[in-house]
Design a protein around this motif. Sequence first.
Motif, PDB file in Angstrom:
ATOM      1  N   ASN A 286      -8.761 -75.845 -16.451  1.00  0.00           N
ATOM      2  CA  ASN A 286      -7.748 -75.683 -15.419  1.00  0.00           C
ATOM      3  C   ASN A 286      -8.212 -76.354 -14.141  1.00  0.00           C
ATOM      4  N   PRO A 287      -7.306 -77.014 -13.409  1.00  0.00           N
ATOM      5  CA  PRO A 287      -7.700 -77.716 -12.188  1.00  0.00           C
ATOM      6  C   PRO A 287      -8.121 -76.756 -11.082  1.00  0.00           C
ATOM      7  N   THR A 288      -9.058 -77.194 -10.266  1.00  0.00           N
ATOM      8  CA  THR A 288      -9.491 -76.410  -9.115  1.00  0.00           C
ATOM      9  C   THR A 288      -8.837 -76.958  -7.848  1.00  0.00           C
ATOM     10  N   ALA A 289      -8.950 -76.209  -6.761  1.00  0.00           N
ATOM     11  CA  ALA A 289      -8.343 -76.616  -5.494  1.00  0.00           C
ATOM     12  C   ALA A 289      -8.957 -77.895  -4.953  1.00  0.00           C
ATOM     13  N   THR A 290     -10.188 -78.202  -5.359  1.00  0.00           N
ATOM     14  CA  THR A 290     -10.867 -79.395  -4.860  1.00  0.00           C
ATOM     15  C   THR A 290     -10.671 -80.610  -5.759  1.00  0.00           C
ATOM     16  N   GLY A 291      -9.821 -80.470  -6.791  1.00  0.00           N
ATOM     17  CA  GLY A 291      -9.559 -81.587  -7.675  1.00  0.00           C
ATOM     18  C   GLY A 291     -10.446 -81.644  -8.891  1.00  0.00           C
ATOM     19  N   GLY A 292     -11.328 -80.702  -9.066  1.00  0.00           N
ATOM     20  CA  GLY A 292     -12.188 -80.655 -10.231  1.00  0.00           C
ATOM     21  C   GLY A 292     -11.574 -79.848 -11.355  1.00  0.00           C
ATOM     22  N   SER A 293     -12.403 -79.395 -12.283  1.00  0.00           N
ATOM     23  CA  SER A 293     -11.949 -78.601 -13.418  1.00  0.00           C
ATOM     24  C   SER A 293     -12.777 -77.340 -13.547  1.00  0.00           C
ATOM     25  N   ASN A 294     -12.104 -76.280 -13.935  1.00  0.00           N
ATOM     26  CA  ASN A 294     -12.746 -75.009 -14.231  1.00  0.00           C
ATOM     27  C   ASN A 294     -12.678 -74.803 -15.730  1.00  0.00           C
ATOM     28  N   GLY A 295     -13.812 -74.955 -16.404  1.00  0.00           N
ATOM     29  CA  GLY A 295     -13.834 -74.868 -17.853  1.00  0.00           C
ATOM     30  C   GLY A 295     -14.206 -73.489 -18.357  1.00  0.00           C
ATOM     31  N   LYS A 296     -13.538 -73.072 -19.415  1.00  0.00           N
ATOM     32  CA  LYS A 296     -13.843 -71.803 -20.068  1.00  0.00           C
ATOM     33  C   LYS A 296     -13.883 -72.016 -21.573  1.00  0.00           C
ATOM     34  N   ILE A 297     -14.738 -71.270 -22.228  1.00  0.00           N
ATOM     35  CA  ILE A 297     -14.780 -71.258 -23.685  1.00  0.00           C
ATOM     36  C   ILE A 297     -14.440 -69.847 -24.144  1.00  0.00           C
ATOM     37  N   HIS A 298     -13.436 -69.761 -25.025  1.00  0.00           N
ATOM     38  CA  HIS A 298     -13.015 -68.476 -25.571  1.00  0.00           C
ATOM     39  C   HIS A 298     -13.465 -68.371 -27.022  1.00  0.00           C
ATOM     40  N   LEU A 299     -13.937 -67.206 -27.376  1.00  0.00           N
ATOM     41  CA  LEU A 299     -14.458 -66.941 -28.718  1.00  0.00           C
ATOM     42  C   LEU A 299     -13.585 -65.910 -29.414  1.00  0.00           C
ATOM     43  N   PHE A 300     -13.165 -66.239 -30.645  1.00  0.00           N
ATOM     44  CA  PHE A 300     -12.489 -65.221 -31.446  1.00  0.00           C
ATOM     45  C   PHE A 300     -13.427 -64.744 -32.538  1.00  0.00           C
ATOM     46  N   GLN A 301     -13.652 -63.435 -32.554  1.00  0.00           N
ATOM     47  CA  GLN A 301     -14.567 -62.876 -33.536  1.00  0.00           C
ATOM     48  C   GLN A 301     -14.271 -61.397 -33.690  1.00  0.00           C
ATOM     49  N   ASN A 302     -14.325 -60.934 -34.926  1.00  0.00           N
ATOM     50  CA  ASN A 302     -14.100 -59.517 -35.217  1.00  0.00           C
ATOM     51  C   ASN A 302     -12.760 -59.017 -34.672  1.00  0.00           C
ATOM     52  N   GLY A 303     -11.745 -59.891 -34.793  1.00  0.00           N
ATOM     53  CA  GLY A 303     -10.393 -59.451 -34.474  1.00  0.00           C
ATOM     54  C   GLY A 303      -9.996 -59.522 -33.022  1.00  0.00           C
ATOM     55  N   GLN A 304     -10.793 -60.144 -32.168  1.00  0.00           N
ATOM     56  CA  GLN A 304     -10.382 -60.205 -30.769  1.00  0.00           C
ATOM     57  C   GLN A 304     -10.952 -61.433 -30.072  1.00  0.00           C
ATOM     58  N   TRP A 305     -10.195 -61.878 -29.046  1.00  0.00           N
ATOM     59  CA  TRP A 305     -10.661 -62.941 -28.180  1.00  0.00           C
ATOM     60  C   TRP A 305     -11.554 -62.349 -27.097  1.00  0.00           C
ATOM     61  N   THR A 306     -12.645 -63.023 -26.828  1.00  0.00           N
ATOM     62  CA  THR A 306     -13.514 -62.634 -25.720  1.00  0.00           C
ATOM     63  C   THR A 306     -13.999 -63.884 -24.998  1.00  0.00           C
ATOM     64  N   PRO A 307     -14.280 -63.770 -23.700  1.00  0.00           N
ATOM     65  CA  PRO A 307     -14.865 -64.926 -22.993  1.00  0.00           C
ATOM     66  C   PRO A 307     -16.237 -65.241 -23.563  1.00  0.00           C
ATOM     67  N   SER A 308     -16.488 -66.526 -23.794  1.00  0.00           N
ATOM     68  CA  SER A 308     -17.787 -66.937 -24.320  1.00  0.00           C
ATOM     69  C   SER A 308     -18.624 -67.630 -23.253  1.00  0.00           C
ATOM     70  N   ALA A 309     -17.967 -68.400 -22.396  1.00  0.00           N
ATOM     71  CA  ALA A 309     -18.688 -69.091 -21.328  1.00  0.00           C
ATOM     72  C   ALA A 309     -17.690 -69.557 -20.282  1.00  0.00           C
ATOM     73  N   SER A 310     -18.183 -69.719 -19.045  1.00  0.00           N
ATOM     74  CA  SER A 310     -17.342 -70.204 -17.954  1.00  0.00           C
ATOM     75  C   SER A 310     -18.141 -71.183 -17.110  1.00  0.00           C
ATOM     76  N   PHE A 311     -17.495 -72.291 -16.735  1.00  0.00           N
ATOM     77  CA  PHE A 311     -18.157 -73.328 -15.948  1.00  0.00           C
ATOM     78  C   PHE A 311     -17.257 -73.674 -14.765  1.00  0.00           C
ATOM     79  N   PRO A 312     -17.414 -72.989 -13.630  1.00  0.00           N
ATOM     80  CA  PRO A 312     -16.501 -73.148 -12.497  1.00  0.00           C
ATOM     81  C   PRO A 312     -16.374 -74.576 -11.978  1.00  0.00           C
TER      82      PRO A 312
END
Length: 638
Positions: free
Chosen positions: A424-450
């Motif tokens: 997703n774009p940031t206010a400064t023109g960069g990107s905010n990256g996230k990795i989502h993990l699906f395991q054992n029946g649910q999505w959970t955040p795996s990593a975030s890179f602001p």
Amino acid sequence: MTTNTRAWRWGQLLALTLGALSSLHCVELPTKSYSCSSAEDCQGLSGPGGVSYVCGSGGWCEAPAGSACPQASTPPTCSTSNWCWDNPLSEGRNLITVRGRSATDIWAVGERGIALHWDGTCWARILPGNSQQLRAAWPAAGQTWWFAGAGGSLLTWDGANWTSQALAEQVTFHDIEGASGTSAIAVGQAGALYTFNGQQWRPQSWDAGTSPAPDLLAVWPVSNTEAWAVGRNGTVVRGVDGGWSRVSNPTSVDLVAIAPGADAGTAYAVGRGVLATYANSTWTASSFATSTTPLNGVWTSAGVTRIVGPASNIFVLGSATPEPSGTSQVLNSIWGNDTSLWAVGGSGSIVRRAGGQWSEFPGGVARTINAIWGTDDRNLWAVGDQDLIMRRVDERWSPAAPPEPGAFRALWGSGDTLLAAENNPTATGGSNGKIHLFQNGQWTPSASFPSNGVNAFWGTGLAPVWAVGTGGLIRRRDEAGTWLTEGNPNTASAQFNAVWGVPNAEVWAVGAGGAIFRRDVSGSWVSQRPSGATELFGVWGTGSRDVWAVGLNGSAWRYDGTTWTQVSTGVTQTLRAIAGRSTDSVWAVGDNGTITYWNGSTWMPQVSGVSENLRAVWVTQTSVWVAGANGTVLRLPL
């Protein structure tokens, strides 16, 4: 070679969001596994159409052959290189009109003769066999439907067969509507106006005051004896007891659609940035949204009037807040009843409102696809822009509820786990990256890179898996699920677009400015940028001595274990992705529908049959899958 792991448990993948899936009309999968070894494993499972699943030859529970969609669908169009459309059902053609007789008998028609039918279970492509644009549909008596568009021909569908009826005038018809099964009006080019008495169509005359008369673009029969037609330059024509006359134009803007209002004796007509209202026997016009906002369709149901047109929003009269449309495409037409509303539009998008929300419907997904991953042709997933996560179910690409709203850029999976990268774009023109993990029946955040976007995955099973992206991002997922930082000062300024590797050996990441970095078995990343290389978007290979990188202006580079050498691809369009199944069977895809094929000695451009930008390619044992803009998915049988 591409290695796929088949041990996927589809049912668990979306169990966490059954409530959200119901409200979004996404594919709903129970918590039971979809892999099978016997018929008993599939008991209680069924597809979106309610058909009970059986254990298929590929080891997956699926609908019996030919039963997933009860309607027989016209086979997909294939190019001369045998690339066949798989999504959307309209094969990229814009849908212009949607109209229905009931909740189980609805048609959507549009460009180049496209005609889709909804039977209450699924949408099917049922083509009339010509390429004339279809702009109008009307349910007559019994099972009969009338269709009209370019070329002065009227088509009928009797529930089983198409027939055509040519008129003396070779005009383009823009609309057909009826007050009953045996009374209808068709309007079109140069003021053309025809009425139907249940037996035949008859031309009607009216004094336009100009020659040629302005096009009539839409019609609304109030009853068997009264009707309104609207058209170019704000033209409004009234018909009473068989006589037609022009009334004062409420606006100079083209009026393209008309529908009754919620109150008796009222109606609405819409055009670009204009809403015309009929009340107290008078037409008045007012500005609506902005002067450039396309207002293409209007419909009143359950006392609520809605207007479709601009991408992403559907206007509701009397409400200051638009309804999210669930698609990035411009919508052209809307129809429905108290419990279910349909809208159709650009690139074959189909959205439905039920449970208070709009969302794209299986076969009508038209958002940009950025990545594909799967185990075989029966189990494929794709991710893309505007919250898009979808799965191919019963030969239809069906949207699934995402872990959160966002633009999904990359996808990887193995066993019971899926990894999806969101940027997703940031206010400064960069990107905010996230990795989502699906395991054992649910999505959970795996990593975030602001400060970093994630553009690509590659791995061996679930660990190690590499994620690369902007700002020199290189992360490796270990057995514990931790994303470890890799790289060095030399990689820190790189903008990585793709990653690929050899299991238990080297890994390559490529990106902006012709960057190529190789990770050796010790974990060191070393630059291999060849002289003259420019932006690179894709990388793939068969082993340490056979690696390809592709990119800007059709460029391709091949690594033989020692040196990167540029190889002509025969194309000049930018190549966005590459994949294959052997040293002499590789595909690269890119802008404007570009596909080129490596046969072991030369690159050979192929005919894709599409003009959309292609962004992803994935190879299974039996097919090559390509995807990109406007929900485009193509399949090449192997």
